[in-house]
Design a protein around this motif. Structure first.
Motif, mmCIF file in Angstrom:
data_model
loop_
_atom_site.group_PDB
_atom_site.id
_atom_site.type_symbol
_atom_site.label_atom_id
_atom_site.label_comp_id
_atom_site.label_asym_id
_atom_site.label_seq_id
_atom_site.Cartn_x
_atom_site.Cartn_y
_atom_site.Cartn_z
ATOM 1 N N GLU A 73 0.558 -1.285 0.051
ATOM 2 C CA GLU A 73 -0.145 -0.104 -0.051
ATOM 3 C C GLU A 73 0.954 1.289 0.068
ATOM 4 O O GLU A 73 0.340 2.287 -0.463
ATOM 5 C CB GLU A 73 -0.897 0.194 1.320
ATOM 6 N N VAL A 74 2.142 1.146 0.444
ATOM 7 C CA VAL A 74 2.996 2.289 0.358
ATOM 8 C C VAL A 74 3.394 2.922 -0.793
ATOM 9 O O VAL A 74 3.735 4.026 -0.992
ATOM 10 C CB VAL A 74 4.388 2.018 1.606
ATOM 11 N N MET A 77 1.440 5.974 -1.439
ATOM 12 C CA MET A 77 1.444 6.997 -0.382
ATOM 13 C C MET A 77 2.352 8.136 -1.026
ATOM 14 O O MET A 77 3.487 7.727 -1.456
ATOM 15 C CB MET A 77 1.818 6.506 0.850
ATOM 16 N N GLU A 81 2.189 11.034 4.143
ATOM 17 C CA GLU A 81 1.264 9.684 4.329
ATOM 18 C C GLU A 81 2.091 8.616 4.715
ATOM 19 O O GLU A 81 1.683 7.846 5.796
ATOM 20 C CB GLU A 81 0.460 9.450 3.028
ATOM 21 N N GLN A 84 3.440 9.304 8.596
ATOM 22 C CA GLN A 84 2.188 9.019 9.349
ATOM 23 C C GLN A 84 1.871 7.498 9.441
ATOM 24 O O GLN A 84 1.575 6.955 10.810
ATOM 25 C CB GLN A 84 0.954 9.951 8.771
ATOM 26 N N PHE A 85 1.941 6.678 8.545
ATOM 27 C CA PHE A 85 1.416 5.270 8.358
ATOM 28 C C PHE A 85 2.528 4.762 9.379
ATOM 29 O O PHE A 85 2.198 3.800 10.130
ATOM 30 C CB PHE A 85 1.408 4.660 7.134
ATOM 31 N N HIS A 89 1.891 2.739 12.921
ATOM 32 C CA HIS A 89 2.079 1.331 13.072
ATOM 33 C C HIS A 89 3.330 0.856 14.068
ATOM 34 O O HIS A 89 3.309 -0.068 14.705
ATOM 35 C CB HIS A 89 2.356 0.735 11.872
#
Length: 94
Positions: A73-74, A77, A81, A84-85, A89
Motif C-alpha cells: 500500500e505504501v 502514498m 502519508e 504518518q503510517f 504502526h
C-alpha cells in the motif's frame, strides 16, 4: 694580488646570486608540490564523499524496496502519508 681578490669577490657574488635563485626556485617548487598535494587530498575527499552518498542512496533504495514488498500500500502514498503510517504502526511496537 688585488685583482685576484676582486675575482673571488665577483665569484662569490655570482655564487650567492645562483644560490638565491636556486633557493627561490626551490621555494616555488615546494609551493607547487604543496598545492598539488592539497588538490590530491581534496580529490580523495571528494571521491570518499561520493562513495558515501552512493552507499546511502543504495541503502535507502533497498530499504524502500523491502518496505514496498512487505506493505504494498505504501507505493501510492506520499511522503507525509508514509511518515504518518509508519509512526502509527511503529508506536504500537515500541
Amino acid at each position: 694580488m688585488q685583482r685576484y681578490q676582486h675575482q673571488i669577490t665577483e665569484k662569490s657574488v655570482s655564487e650567492r646570486y645562483r644560490k638565491g635563485a636556486i633557493m627561490q626556485n626551490s621555494s616555488e617548487e615546494t609551493k607547487k608540490k604543496l598545492l598539488q598535494a592539497k588538490h590530491r587530498m581534496e580529490a580523495v575527499q571528494a571521491r570518499d564523499r561520493k562513495k558515501e552518498r552512493s552507499a546511502r542512496t543504495r541503502r535507502l533504495i533497498l530499504e524502500g524496496a523491502e518496505l514496498e514488498k512487505i506493505v504494498p500500500e505504501v507505493k501510492g502514498m506520499t511522503t507525509d502519508e508514509l511518515r504518518q503510517f509508519l509512526l502509527l504502526h511503529l508506536q504500537k511496537h515500541f
